[in-house]
Design an enzyme around this catalytic site. Structure first.
Site, PDB file in Angstrom:
ATOM      1  N   HIS A   1       0.307  -1.725   0.161  1.00 13.39           N
ATOM      2  CA  HIS A   1       0.058  -0.071   0.057  1.00 13.39           C
ATOM      3  C   HIS A   1       0.823   1.847  -0.409  1.00 13.39           C
ATOM      4  O   HIS A   1       1.817   0.983   0.640  1.00 13.39           O
ATOM      5  CB  HIS A   1      -0.689  -0.299   0.765  1.00 13.39           C
TER       6      HIS A   1
ATOM      7  N   SER B   1      -8.767 -14.311  -1.069  1.00 15.23           N
ATOM      8  CA  SER B   1      -8.846 -13.600  -1.553  1.00 15.23           C
ATOM      9  C   SER B   1     -10.697 -12.578  -1.937  1.00 15.23           C
ATOM     10  O   SER B   1     -10.731 -13.488  -2.092  1.00 15.23           O
ATOM     11  CB  SER B   1      -8.095 -12.676  -2.316  1.00 15.23           C
TER      12      SER B   1
HETATM   13  C1  LIG Z   1      -6.289   0.649   2.785  1.00 20.59           C
HETATM   14  C2  LIG Z   1      -4.979  -0.651   3.089  1.00 20.59           C
HETATM   15  C3  LIG Z   1      -4.356   0.431   3.756  1.00 20.59           C
HETATM   16  C4  LIG Z   1      -4.515   1.436   4.934  1.00 20.59           C
HETATM   17  O1  LIG Z   1      -5.175   1.634   5.621  1.00 20.59           O
HETATM   18  P1  LIG Z   1      -6.048   2.959   5.677  1.00 20.59           P
HETATM   19  O2  LIG Z   1      -7.151   2.402   6.723  1.00 20.59           O
HETATM   20  O3  LIG Z   1      -7.007   3.244   4.780  1.00 20.59           O
HETATM   21  O4  LIG Z   1      -5.325   3.913   6.308  1.00 20.59           O
HETATM   22  C5  LIG Z   1      -2.996  -0.122   3.816  1.00 20.59           C
HETATM   23  N1  LIG Z   1      -2.737  -1.796   3.213  1.00 20.59           N
HETATM   24  C6  LIG Z   1      -3.753  -1.991   2.509  1.00 20.59           C
HETATM   25  C7  LIG Z   1      -3.551  -3.533   2.356  1.00 20.59           C
HETATM   26  C8  LIG Z   1      -4.957  -1.389   2.417  1.00 20.59           C
HETATM   27  O5  LIG Z   1      -5.772  -2.103   1.618  1.00 20.59           O
END
Ligand SMILES: *Cc1c(COP(=O)(O)O)cnc(C)c1O
Length: 368
Positions: free
Chosen positions: A116, A318
């Site tokens: 991410h 998934s």
């Molecule tokens: C959505 C997501 C995040 C970030 O999460 P938020 O709640 O939007 O801050 C981090 N890692 C992954 C794999 C995600 O899908």
């Protein structure tokens, strides 16, 4: 437009956008109306929910109850795991990776290229040296290339971000293979953080899923609260082994006043929402949601493949369906998340089969 008209217009705009919401992993099935009266208070959970504070208009006790549910779900021992309800998965990642870097200030942070975007932001923020490792076609980290990097830097501790479900394709970095890579590189000092934003609330309900939780060697975990659980206010669950948080024995951690949280003033309503979701949905409800979403994910892949010969696919365990990126019109209309030449739909509890057919029919007929 006066204020009321503006609010009405905004309300209609959000309602219409939410009805076509399919690319982002947010459960929209929730009803927190019983909690609305709590918005009349200056609720603030400032500080560590396990510490003590003189700011009494808080929901720390409810927050600890919510956390104990997640700790148990993730097979942690209550006395060994600490954490708090954060602002979201990103904050949980910052919390976890920062703990790893504090533990090993001379370490290097490793993460895959499909991590991410928060991970890159975090390593820059905490000014940690890092290595971004390429991925395999399904989005898992390339273990061989990781191993090469670990061997090259085996004089330094390794802080590794494991994707427990990548954002784009729900790919899971295998901890057992990563541990083998660490062993073969000779690195003894390491810290493992699991970014389980979405799948962290799905995998615990699948018997055959790889073990990523506190039964494994994972040091910290981040899960989003507004994704699979569902919440109108973004939030997350940030957890870590207590020894990292205070740098001493867990039983001492329990009585010491600590502030491990990233923010100062902290949302006191979101812990209440997480607690309420646990009370009203519960383990059984989460399990049913996970099963239904997994089944609908299989269904959507088959529908793409069989009805339209579109090469959609999914990773094991998934709830994300990946397919060739359609035109911008479709991306906008269905709010599809895209990356280069792929797009995805995340199958959340509100996405039933008929909704999925209407999205896929539209994408197939008008998207290419
Ligand atoms: C959505 C997501 C995040 C970030 O999460 P938020 O709640 O939007 O801050 C981090 N890692 C992954 C794999 C995600 O899908």
């Amino acid at each position: 437009m006066n204020v009321d008209q503006k609010l009405d217009a905004l309300y209609e705009q959000l309602k219409s956008a939410q009805a076509r919401f399919s690319g982002y992993p947010c459960n929209t099935h929730f009803d927190y109306s019983k909690l609305y009266r709590f918005l009349n208070f200056v609720v603030n959970n400032v500080g560590d929910p396990f510490g003590s504070t003189n700011y009494q208009v808080n929901t720390h006790e409810i927050e600890r109850e919510a956390l104990s549910f997640f700790i148990e779900l993730l097979h942690g021992k209550p006395e060994n795991i600490r954490g708090y309800i954060s602002n979201g998965g990103t904050e949980g990642n910052l919390f976890g990776l920062n703990l790893g870097f504090e533990r090993f200030p001379e370490g290097i942070i490793y993460f895959s290229a499909r991590s991410h975007y928060s991970i890159k932001k975090i390593v820059n923020l905490i000014r940690a040296p890092y290595r971004e490792i390429p991925v395999m076609p399904n989005g898992e980290i390339d273990y061989e290339l990781l191993c090469v990097q670990l061997k090259k830097n085996n004089d330094k501790p390794a802080i590794i971000n494991l994707n427990i479900g990548t954002t784009m394709a729900g790919a899971i970095d295998k901890q057992t293979t990563i541990l083998e890579a660490l062993r073969s590189s000779g690195i003894k000092n390491y810290y493992l953080h699991g970014d389980a934003a979405l799948s962290g609330m799905v995998l615990p309900f699948i018997n055959t899923a790889p073990i990523f939780d506190f039964r494994s060697e994972i040091d910290s975990l981040s899960i989003s609260g507004h994704k699979f659980i569902g919440s109108p206010l973004p939030c997350g669950i940030a957890l870590a082994r207590a020894e990292h948080i205070i740098g001493s024995e867990p039983n001492i951690a329990y009585v010491r006043i600590i502030d491990s949280t990233i923010s100062g003033s902290r949302n006191g309503i979101t812990p209440l929402m997480m607690w309420y979701a646990i009370q009203t949905i519960g383990r059984q409800g989460f399990l049913e949601n996970a099963k239904q979403c997994l089944e609908n994910t299989e269904y959507a892949v088959k529908y793409f493949n069989q009805q339209y010969s579109i090469p959609a696919w999914k990773n094991e365990h998934s709830i994300t369906v990946v397919f060739p990126r359609p035109n911008e019109n479709m991306v906008q209309k269905w709010q599809l998340a895209t990356h280069e030449d792929i797009a995805h739909i995340v199958i959340m509890p509100q996405a039933d089969k008929s909704f999925l057919r209407s999205v896929i029919d539209d994408v197939a007929k008008n998207g290419y």
